[in-house]
Design an enzyme around this catalytic site. Structure first.
Site, mmCIF file in Angstrom:
data_model
loop_
_atom_site.group_PDB
_atom_site.id
_atom_site.type_symbol
_atom_site.label_atom_id
_atom_site.label_comp_id
_atom_site.label_asym_id
_atom_site.label_seq_id
_atom_site.Cartn_x
_atom_site.Cartn_y
_atom_site.Cartn_z
ATOM 1 N N ASP A 18 0.826 -1.202 0.000
ATOM 2 C CA ASP A 18 0.000 0.000 0.000
ATOM 3 C C ASP A 18 0.867 1.262 0.000
ATOM 4 O OD1 ASP A 18 -2.332 1.437 -0.003
ATOM 5 O OD2 ASP A 18 -2.668 1.281 2.147
ATOM 6 N N ASN A 66 -10.427 -2.886 -7.024
ATOM 7 C CA ASN A 66 -9.611 -1.945 -7.798
ATOM 8 C C ASN A 66 -10.125 -1.739 -9.222
ATOM 9 O OD1 ASN A 66 -6.449 -2.965 -6.284
ATOM 10 N ND2 ASN A 66 -7.879 -1.354 -5.688
#
Length: 247
Positions: A18, A66
């Site tokens: 991340d 996503n």
């Protein structure tokens, strides 16, 4: 550099990579710039995990959620998958490549590249690097239930082992250590079944800045913990003493 015990390296490390987008934004760059930098980190951390003796490295690369990102970012990420899957990374480190996730949603050229790398690296033995691509744990669990129903397995024959065998991760052990970079402290629909007893490690470092030293720090933290699996501390200590005496 954190001191680590090479005899107690986690067999399987899973990473939520991340912070690529925020890293790029802080430098006034587009998000794609951060994702490219993240690929460079993947290469370094894969090599270091192999050197340390890690047997499985699973990287959360692209979740099913996503797909909701801007189309240009999704397109750039799919392009990066193609360029990142290079023979050199895997062959130089004797690493086997595998992918988990809903492959049917991926562009055809990405599916073909994944299939090619899976075939080309099948004989490599030092470590298996697993890319979670178009993956979410809830999707995986729902898919496992569908497969179990399709096979006609009776409820009385279903147990934890049966269920695990129908997950996309059935070829590897559950993670010993889960690392999340970027400062967030959540799991984000990643390996929910598999991390039931994993040690969790969160750090503020953005993924593009994550170094070999950061990896060592995470492993050192893992090694400082006692994994009890529901047992008491005294039980674990007695088992360790008994094991040492037998040796």
């Amino acid at each position: 550099m954190a001191a680590i015990d090479l005899s107690r390296i986690p067999q399987h490390i899973a990473i939520i990579m991340d912070g690529n987008g925020r890293w790029a934004a802080e430098q006034g760059k587009p998000r794609s710039y951060g994702h490219q930098a993240g690929v460079d980190t993947v290469r370094r951390i894969t090599s270091e995990c192999t050197r340390l003796g890690v047997k499985y490295l699973t990287l959360y690369t692209f979740s099913t959620e996503n797909w909701n990102r801007p189309a240009d970012e999704v397109s750039a990420l799919m392009g990066l998958v193609i360029t990142a899957l290079e023979d050199e990374l895997f062959m130089k480190n004797n690493v086997r490549f595998r992918a988990i996730g809903d492959m049917n949603r991926l562009p055809k050229d990405v599916q073909e590249k994944i299939a090619q790398m899976t075939r080309d690296t099948a004989g490599n033995t030092a470590m298996t690097m697993v890319v979670a691509l178009s993956y979410s744990s809830r999707w995986e669990i729902a898919q496992a239930v569908k497969d179990i129903v399709k096979e006609g397995i009776q409820p009385g024959d279903i147990n934890e082992e049966t269920f695990s065998q129908h997950l996309t991760t059935n070829f590897m052990p559950d993670p010993d250590l889960l690392i999340r970079t970027g400062g967030e402290k959540r799991i984000s629909n990643y390996l929910l079944w598999q991390i039931a007893y994993s040690e969790l490690y969160f750090c503020n470092t953005y993924w593009p800045d994550f170094t070999e030293d950061d990896l060592h720090q995470a492993i050192a933290d893992y090694q400082s913990r006692q994994r009890r699996y529901g047992k008491t501390e005294a039980q674990i200590e007695n088992e360790e003493t008994s094991k040492a005496q037998q040796q």
